[in-house]
Design a protein around this motif. Structure first.
Motif, short mmCIF file in Angstrom:
data_model
loop_
_atom_site.label_atom_id
_atom_site.label_comp_id
_atom_site.label_asym_id
_atom_site.label_seq_id
_atom_site.Cartn_x
_atom_site.Cartn_y
_atom_site.Cartn_z
N VAL A 112 0.55 -1.77 -0.30
CA VAL A 112 -0.40 0.19 -0.01
C VAL A 112 0.97 1.44 0.66
CG1 VAL A 112 -1.67 1.35 1.68
CG2 VAL A 112 -1.71 -0.88 0.90
N THR A 167 2.55 1.66 -3.37
CA THR A 167 1.32 1.83 -4.28
C THR A 167 0.75 3.59 -3.90
OG1 THR A 167 0.25 -0.06 -4.43
CG2 THR A 167 -0.74 1.63 -5.22
N TYR A 219 1.54 6.65 -6.68
CA TYR A 219 0.84 7.46 -7.13
C TYR A 219 1.13 8.83 -7.17
CZ TYR A 219 -3.55 9.82 -6.97
OH TYR A 219 -4.19 10.99 -7.45
N THR A 240 -3.65 4.78 -11.48
CA THR A 240 -3.81 4.67 -10.44
C THR A 240 -4.37 2.93 -10.42
OG1 THR A 240 -4.53 6.55 -9.36
CG2 THR A 240 -4.99 5.20 -8.05
N LEU A 241 -5.53 2.64 -10.96
CA LEU A 241 -5.82 1.36 -11.13
C LEU A 241 -5.15 0.80 -11.71
CD1 LEU A 241 -8.75 -0.16 -11.14
CD2 LEU A 241 -9.14 0.33 -13.43
N SER A 280 -2.39 0.57 -11.17
CA SER A 280 -0.78 0.57 -9.58
C SER A 280 -1.75 -0.12 -9.00
CB SER A 280 -0.48 1.84 -9.35
OG SER A 280 0.10 2.50 -10.14
N ILE A 281 -2.93 -0.03 -8.86
CA ILE A 281 -4.61 -1.07 -7.58
C ILE A 281 -4.28 -1.95 -7.77
CG2 ILE A 281 -5.83 -1.22 -6.51
CD1 ILE A 281 -6.97 1.55 -6.34
N TRP A 282 -4.71 -2.60 -9.13
CA TRP A 282 -4.56 -3.90 -9.52
C TRP A 282 -3.14 -4.20 -9.71
CZ3 TRP A 282 -8.55 -6.94 -9.75
CH2 TRP A 282 -9.72 -6.71 -10.52
N GLY A 292 -0.41 -3.81 -7.45
CA GLY A 292 -0.48 -4.52 -5.54
C GLY A 292 -1.30 -5.49 -5.47
N LEU A 293 -2.90 -5.57 -5.79
CA LEU A 293 -3.49 -6.41 -5.41
C LEU A 293 -2.75 -7.73 -5.28
CD1 LEU A 293 -7.49 -5.33 -5.95
CD2 LEU A 293 -5.88 -5.61 -3.29
#
Length: 594
Positions: free
Chosen positions: A36, A39, A43, A212-213, A215-217, A219-220
């Motif tokens: 997190v 990420t 960002y 951002t999306l 990066s989130i994916w 990261g997940l």
């Protein structure tokens, strides 16, 4: 023991309470927090990169304008004359082309130039439009005043002072924007115009949301893969805890018979701990086997000692009873001997009177004959008492010889018990050492080994006391044997003296009979009687002394026998206590399964 069994029933730990789950959960949580943070940092970096890109675009827009300062000066003059000059004046058209070209990009929505002089519009600071992309001419013509919104006004003031300014996100009647403005100055540093670019925030936001999306994916995905990898690695390295836990539970329940004590080849902490635990269980199992064997030996020896003590006690009681009878007979014999001695003294006085007064020979001879008959009867009684005493002394000698043999057997049993006690004490010391090496898991064995050592010390003290008492009994029995042998010899000698005295009494009786018929020879007979009476008196005195010694020896033997009987009773009680301690030791060892 019941607590150990109840604990032994739990063969596994629930997954959510296991060490593997806890380590995996904490590690995964730290990994998630790290992802997190990464990420968020990514960002922020992308946002800063976006801002840098805006600045770079403004620089690209600003650099060509610096090469066209003359055109801009020309445009300022022509547009004040005619607002439509951007359509036909070449210099103005050249700058206009730059405005239109820049505004055709995806990010740049508007490109414009302002006159450098500030004015007012409805009481608000304003600038005159110089040029812009053609789409803005619908609402704002060149040379028309424009009152910038506060954010743009602040950026223009900052650019006027530093050469560059950029706004945050702001809104006006045309949309939501981020604007970057700069100043165009001539070679003398004089402000020629303000140049600015409007960036559509919707486009910027769309790009930021897309990044951002992504990066989130990412990261997940990284979190899922990393968590699964962490769980796999943790379970892989902690899987050897399960057999160690089962081994510890079995040992805590008293089961040391687990044959799967194969040492681990791993050199990490868990491998070393497992090897040490397996070594401790193996050592404890061997130690418990040795203690069980020693307990069995002690139990067998104590039973043998108890049996020997009972037999010895019975023999000693029999000897004590016979010695009591012997002491009674000896006392009777002593009294008879004293009476005989008194009679012989009287007889000697009579013989002296016969020797002094031969004239009264007839009367004295009659008196002597009466006393001689009485002495002869008493000598016969003494002879019977001496014969009975001799028989009692012989029986006592045989009983004491048997007692001596039993005392030697008890001494051998005591030596055996001493050896077993020393071995038990050594095993208890080894148990204490092994329990101390075990640490927290050996605390229960420290208590057991301490109790075993106390029992061994008590057994050692008891056997030492028994050995001392047996040695004293052997010594006193030997002394009694010697005394009884001496007493037997003295009694036999006394019997010979009594037989000789009896013969003398018979001779004296014949002599007295002859005195009645032969008074002429009275002097010679009187001298012979005097000598015989002195000899008899000496024999009776000697017999009295022997009788006294026999009585004292018999009483001493009786006292020693009673003392030995008490000692044997104490040996029996000690043997019972030793047997009880051996049973307790066997019960303690029976708690373990080897």
């Amino acid at each position: 023991m019941s607590q150990a069994k109840s604990q032994g029933k739990q063969t596994s730990v629930r997954f959510f309470r296991s060490l593997s789950f806890k380590i995996s959960a904490w590690t995964a949580a730290c990994y998630i927090v790290l992802c997190v943070l990464l990420t968020f940092v990514s960002y922020q970096q992308h946002r800063q990169q976006m801002s840098d890109n805006l600045v770079a675009l403004e620089g690209i827009f600003h650099a060509p304008l610096m090469q066209k300062i003359d055109y801009i000066q020309k445009s300022k003059e022509e547009l004040k004359k005619n607002k439509e000059a951007y359509k036909y004046e070449p210099a103005v058209m050249n700058v206009q082309e730059d405005m239109d070209r820049v505004s055709q990009g995806d990010l740049v929505e508007n490109a414009y130039l302002f006159y450098p002089e500030w004015t007012t519009l409805e009481g608000e600071p304003a600038l005159l439009n110089l040029l812009s992309n053609a789409e803005l001419y619908v609402d704002e013509k060149p040379a028309d005043p424009y009152a910038p919104v506060p954010e743009l006004l602040t950026a223009l003031k900052e650019a006027e002072e530093t050469g560059f300014g950029i706004t945050g996100v702001y809104q006006d009647s045309l949309g939501t924007w981020v604007s970057a403005v700069s100043t165009i100055r001539d070679k003398d540093g004089k402000l020629v115009a303000f140049a600015g670019l409007d960036f559509d925030y919707g486009v910027l936001q769309a790009q930021m949301n897309k990044y951002t999306l992504q990066s989130i994916w990412m990261g997940l995905i990284a979190i899922v893969i990393g968590t699964l990898f962490i769980v796999f690695i943790v379970r892989l390295y902690l899987r050897q805890i399960t057999p160690l836990m089962k081994l510890a539970q079995s040992a805590a329940a008293g089961d040391l018979s687990d044959a799967s004590l194969v040492k681990s080849k791993s050199s990490d902490e868990l491998g070393v701990l497992g090897n040490h635990l397996k070594d401790m269980v193996g050592n404890l199992r061997g130690l418990i086997v040795q203690i069980a064997q020693a307990a069995q030996q002690v139990s067998a020896a104590s039973e043998s000692l108890q049996t020997g003590a009972q037999q010895t006690s019975q023999s000693t009681a029999s000897v004590s009873e016979m010695m009591s009878q012997l002491a009674s007979h000896s006392e009777q014999q002593r009294q008879g001997t004293e009476e005989s001695s008194h009679a012989m003294n009287e007889m000697a006085v009579g013989i002296q009177r016969v020797a002094e007064s031969a004239g009264h020979a007839t009367d004295i001879s009659g008196h002597a004959r009466a006393h001689t008959s009485e002495g002869n009867a008493r000598m016969g009684q003494s002879m019977l008492q001496i014969t009975e005493a001799l028989r009692s002394v012989q029986q006592a000698v045989q009983a004491i010889q048997s007692l001596k043999s039993m005392s030697e057997e008890i001494g051998e049993i005591t030596v055996l018990i001493t050896q077993v006690t020393r071995q038990t004490n050594l095993l208890a010391l080894n148990a204490s050492i092994e329990a101390v090496r075990a640490g927290e898991h050996g605390k229960g064995f420290v208590v057991v080994s301490t109790e075993i050592r106390k029992l061994a010390d008590q057994s050692r003290l008891a056997t030492e006391r028994i050995a001392e008492l047996v040695e004293r009994v052997q010594h006193e029995t030997g002394a009694a044997v010697v005394a009884m042998d001496r007493g037997l010899g003295e009694v036999e000698a006394m019997q010979a003296v009594v037989e000789q005295t009896e013969g003398t009494f018979k001779d004296l009786s014949g002599t007295v009979q002859e005195v009645v018929d032969q008074m002429t020879d009275v002097s010679a007979v009187s001298e012979q009687m005097s000598a015989s009476s002195e000899e008899v008196l000496a024999g009776i005195v000697e017999m009295a002394e022997l009788t006294r010694m026999t009585t004292e020896l018999t009483q001493a033997v009786a006292a020693a026998t009673e003392h030995q009987l008490a000692t044997i009773s104490e040996v029996a009680r000690t043997a019972n206590g030793l047997n009880g301690m051996s049973n307790e030791l066997q019960l303690a060892v029976a708690r373990f399964k080897v």
